[in-house]
Each structure stands twice: as structure tokens, then as C-alpha cells.
Design an enzyme around this catalytic site. Structure first.
Site, PDB file in Angstrom:
ATOM      1  CE1 TYR A 159      -0.201  -0.713  -5.594  1.00  0.00           C
ATOM      2  CE2 TYR A 159      -0.166  -0.213  -3.252  1.00  0.00           C
ATOM      3  CZ  TYR A 159      -0.634  -0.972  -4.300  1.00  0.00           C
ATOM      4  OH  TYR A 159      -1.517  -1.981  -4.086  1.00  0.00           O
ATOM      5  CG  ASN A 181      -3.777   0.914 -12.180  1.00  0.00           C
ATOM      6  OD1 ASN A 181      -4.407   0.030 -11.603  1.00  0.00           O
ATOM      7  ND2 ASN A 181      -2.624   1.377 -11.726  1.00  0.00           N
ATOM      8  NE  ARG A 196      -3.160   1.506  -1.434  1.00  0.00           N
ATOM      9  CZ  ARG A 196      -3.624   0.757  -2.407  1.00  0.00           C
ATOM     10  NH1 ARG A 196      -3.716   1.241  -3.619  1.00  0.00           N
ATOM     11  NH2 ARG A 196      -4.001  -0.466  -2.168  1.00  0.00           N
ATOM     12  CD  GLU A 247      -5.429  -5.946 -16.344  1.00  0.00           C
ATOM     13  OE1 GLU A 247      -5.185  -6.293 -15.179  1.00  0.00           O
ATOM     14  OE2 GLU A 247      -5.957  -6.705 -17.196  1.00  0.00           O
ATOM     15  CG  HIS A 307      -2.194  -3.864 -12.588  1.00  0.00           C
ATOM     16  ND1 HIS A 307      -3.291  -3.427 -11.884  1.00  0.00           N
ATOM     17  CD2 HIS A 307      -2.644  -4.734 -13.524  1.00  0.00           C
ATOM     18  CE1 HIS A 307      -4.369  -4.019 -12.373  1.00  0.00           C
ATOM     19  NE2 HIS A 307      -4.004  -4.808 -13.374  1.00  0.00           N
ATOM     20  NE  ARG A 329       0.842  -6.248  -4.127  1.00  0.00           N
ATOM     21  CZ  ARG A 329      -0.004  -5.233  -4.039  1.00  0.00           C
ATOM     22  NH1 ARG A 329      -0.365  -4.563  -5.117  1.00  0.00           N
ATOM     23  NH2 ARG A 329      -0.499  -4.881  -2.872  1.00  0.00           N
ATOM     24  CB  ALA A 350      -9.283  -2.987  -5.507  1.00  0.00           C
ATOM     25  N   PRO A 372      -9.719   2.897  -7.807  1.00  0.00           N
ATOM     26  CG  PRO A 372     -10.710   1.089  -6.727  1.00  0.00           C
ATOM     27  CD  PRO A 372     -10.470   1.673  -8.082  1.00  0.00           C
ATOM     28  CG  ASN A 373      -7.866   2.771  -2.331  1.00  0.00           C
ATOM     29  OD1 ASN A 373      -8.450   3.596  -1.631  1.00  0.00           O
ATOM     30  ND2 ASN A 373      -8.215   1.505  -2.381  1.00  0.00           N
TER      31      ASN A 373
END
Length: 150
Positions: free
Chosen positions: A25, A77, A20, A101, A103, A110, A80, A12-13
Site C-alpha cells: 500500500y 476506495n 500497514r 472506484e 484501489h 493479488r 475490503a 476499512p483499514n
């Protein structure tokens, strides 16, 4: 030697990349990252399928399809969903190929809720904090693992 199939899943996103929170990012769009991934995959004799969804069920369906279609690795990725989705974890755990995985940001630098991943302990590896290069590193890792199996 035939190209090995790899699925790259974006959660998502991530379709909003480039606009964004670019300070977190980066400025590359998801289309830019996809093009970069295709280039790197070709260098590793890998063919990739690249997808993005904001919907958990679409991501799970893609993982289920990868179990049946000869996909050798999934680079994910989950965004969330990394921190919330037991369902995606369960689907990934059923996939018996390589699981990486990724990111863009260093999730450990964070918010505390981002420090937990439902995927990390079932992944072959986790790559985070290198921006779009996290994907490149994941493709290289998959290429190295596949080459060592030959």
C-alpha cells in the site's frame, strides 16, 4: 465557474496507511493522500470532501447524503467492502453522479477473492495499481468528465 463537489470515500483499514503492509500500500498516510487530493482537486477546479470509515453504515450514510447535497461525483476506495458489500453497491447505484472506484494496489495481481468487485460494473471507471496516484488519476478523470459536460 463554481467548484464542483466531489466526495472521496475510504473504507476499512485505510486509516492505517503508511504502516500497514507498505510493500503493498505504500508509505503515504491517509492524511498525506488527502493533502495530495486537495492539491489535485484545486488544479481541476473541484472541491472535495474526504472521509474514511471502518463502518459500512457510515459509508452508506455518506453516499446517501451525497445524493442530496449537490455532490457531482464519488471516488470510492471501499477497500475490503469492495468484495463483500452489496449494501454499499446498492447505495452507489442510487447515486446518479459520476462514480469512480479506486484501489492503491492492483487487485487483479493479488488473491483471487480480490478479483471480484461489487462496484466495478456500476462505476464509470476503475483505477487500480498506481498507489496513491490512483486517487490523482481519479480526480483528473472526474475533472475531465465534468469539463466535457459544461
Amino acid at each position: 465557474m463554481a467548484k464542483q463537489a466531489v466526495l472521496i470515500i475510504n473504507g476499512p483499514n485505510l486509516d492505517q496507511l503508511g504502516t500497514r503492509e507498505p510493500e503493498i500500500y505504500g508509505h503515504m498516510s491517509l492524511a498525506d493522500i488527502e493533502a495530495m487530493c486537495h492539491e489535485r482537486a484545486a488544479e481541476n477546479n473541484i472541491s472535495i470532501n474526504f472521509m474514511q470509515s471502518n463502518a459500512e453504515d457510515a459509508i452508506i450514510a455518506a453516499i446517501h447524503n451525497a445524493r442530496q447535497d449537490g455532490t457531482k461525483a464519488i471516488i470510492i476506495n471501499a477497500a475490503a467492502f469492495t468484495h463483500t458489500s452489496v449494501a454499499i453497491r446498492d447505495a452507489m447505484q442510487m447515486f446518479d453522479g459520476i462514480r469512480i472506484e479506486v484501489h492503491l494496489s492492483n487487485v487483479f495481481a493479488r488473491e483471487a477473492f480480490r478479483h471480484h468487485s461489487y462496484l466495478a460494473d456500476i462505476a464509470n471507471g476503475v483505477i487500480c495499481g498506481f498507489g496513491a496516484n490512483s486517487y490523482r488519476l481519479a480526480i483528473d478523470a472526474v475533472g475531465n468528465i465534468l469539463q466535457s459536460k459544461d
